[in-house]
Motif scaffolding. Structure first.
Motif, mmCIF file in Angstrom:
data_model
loop_
_atom_site.group_PDB
_atom_site.id
_atom_site.type_symbol
_atom_site.label_atom_id
_atom_site.label_comp_id
_atom_site.label_asym_id
_atom_site.label_seq_id
_atom_site.Cartn_x
_atom_site.Cartn_y
_atom_site.Cartn_z
ATOM 1 N N ALA A 58 0.813 -1.200 0.039
ATOM 2 C CA ALA A 58 0.141 -0.059 -0.035
ATOM 3 C C ALA A 58 0.829 1.370 0.050
ATOM 4 O O ALA A 58 0.287 2.262 -0.609
ATOM 5 C CB ALA A 58 -1.109 0.120 1.341
ATOM 6 N N ILE A 105 -2.309 -4.699 0.772
ATOM 7 C CA ILE A 105 -3.532 -4.711 0.180
ATOM 8 C C ILE A 105 -3.966 -6.025 -0.332
ATOM 9 O O ILE A 105 -3.079 -6.505 -1.487
ATOM 10 C CB ILE A 105 -3.990 -3.658 -0.904
ATOM 11 C CG1 ILE A 105 -3.602 -2.031 -0.165
ATOM 12 C CG2 ILE A 105 -5.328 -3.674 -1.357
ATOM 13 C CD1 ILE A 105 -3.512 -1.113 -1.400
ATOM 14 N N HIS A 110 -6.999 -3.621 3.471
ATOM 15 C CA HIS A 110 -5.708 -3.375 3.917
ATOM 16 C C HIS A 110 -5.552 -3.842 5.266
ATOM 17 O O HIS A 110 -6.278 -4.091 6.034
ATOM 18 C CB HIS A 110 -5.580 -1.793 4.064
ATOM 19 C CG HIS A 110 -5.904 -0.919 3.103
ATOM 20 N ND1 HIS A 110 -6.582 -0.992 2.192
ATOM 21 C CD2 HIS A 110 -4.745 -0.244 2.462
ATOM 22 C CE1 HIS A 110 -6.397 0.300 0.925
ATOM 23 N NE2 HIS A 110 -5.221 0.266 1.373
ATOM 24 N N PHE A 181 -6.965 3.064 3.009
ATOM 25 C CA PHE A 181 -5.560 2.915 3.844
ATOM 26 C C PHE A 181 -5.869 4.041 5.101
ATOM 27 O O PHE A 181 -5.735 3.320 6.308
ATOM 28 C CB PHE A 181 -4.408 3.600 3.194
ATOM 29 C CG PHE A 181 -3.217 3.236 3.565
ATOM 30 C CD1 PHE A 181 -2.885 2.905 4.810
ATOM 31 C CD2 PHE A 181 -2.027 3.557 2.747
ATOM 32 C CE1 PHE A 181 -1.555 2.520 5.251
ATOM 33 C CE2 PHE A 181 -0.833 3.075 3.323
ATOM 34 C CZ PHE A 181 -0.456 2.754 4.809
#
Length: 267
Positions: A58, A105, A110, A181
């Motif tokens: 991520a 991810i 996440h 996120f």
């Protein structure tokens, strides 16, 4: 503030992403030793996430408003670096402490976690800071249950750290997480009990205190990402992703190599 509550199926997917993030740290652990560069650790992590886990790192090219895209797949914050340190070619030295922060991810969800590592033989003071920061995170986690408030988590972390003579970084905090996120709520690591949002089942967020051996003041370096202590004192951070359950909490970022919870958890 809109807090996105997660269904049982959502949390099941996040449990997978969280385990994968933790397994990256398991994979990196034997490589964290004097002479290795954080650039090498980043490459190892990137290849493992992409090729073995079939997932996405991520942080790579993550670009919140006002920032340049983050150029690496993990964050590596060494000694007086508080957070968001960018991996580079400098070899780790005996006695360094380093936080490695991994967010994976997987299938759109996440998983976000970080650990502290002591490189080679660390000083008593460095090991104490890392150990107390780990316990401070767990002091916060142990407060998570339906009906509690975010201020209860914050107060537990702050009082534990400050009673040990450390200071809490206030400019950065934990956060809601899911298909994004960073989501609501913000999870502060300082504050008053009985304040802020009430916890309800389905909330998922990180608890990630940043604790300094010296004063709490910080500054940003010229790369636009790395945060350091103003007084150059050591800083430590641990992070888990937590789901609020019907009866308490579940830590989603666990794997075979996760350090065990402190003795006081569940006591």
């Amino acid at each position: 503030m809109t807090i996105t509550l997660k269904s049982a199926a959502d949390i099941a997917a996040m449990r997978i992403a969280g385990r994968l993030a933790s397994e990256v740290l398991d994979y990196l652990t034997p490589h964290v030793k004097p002479g290795v560069s954080t650039e090498q650790l980043d490459q190892l992590a990137h290849d493992y996430i992409v090729n073995v886990q079939q997932a996405i790192p991520a942080p790579l090219n993550y670009c919140p408003p006002g920032y340049t895209p983050y150029p690496k797949s993990i964050c590596t914050s060494i000694n007086h670096q508080v957070c968001h340190g960018i991996p580079n070619e400098r070899p780790l030295k005996n006695g360094d402490i380093v936080n490695i922060d991994v967010t994976v991810i997987k299938d759109g969800w996440h998983g976000d976690t970080s650990r502290m590592f002591v490189v080679g033989e660390g000083s008593i003071a460095a090991k104490r800071l890392c150990a107390f920061t780990y316990e401070a995170m767990w002091k916060g986690i142990a407060k998570v249950r339906p009906g509690a408030r975010l201020g209860d988590i914050a107060h537990a972390i702050q009082t534990f750290a400050e009673n040990a003579g450390f200071s809490i970084v206030r400019e950065f905090c934990g956060h809601g997480i899911g298909q994004k996120f960073h989501e609501e709520p913000q999870v502060l690591h300082y504050g008053r009990p009985g304040t802020l949002e009430e916890l309800v089942p389905g909330m998922v967020f990180t608890i990630e205190p940043m604790i300094n051996a010296g004063k709490r003041e910080i500054k940003e370096m010229g790369d636009g990402w790395t945060i350091v202590t103003k007084d150059r004192s050591l800083s430590a951070q641990w992070e888990h992703t937590i789901a609020v359950t019907d009866t308490g909490y579940e830590v989603l970022t666990v794997s075979a190599g996760s350090p065990p919870p402190p003795a006081f958890v569940g006591a």
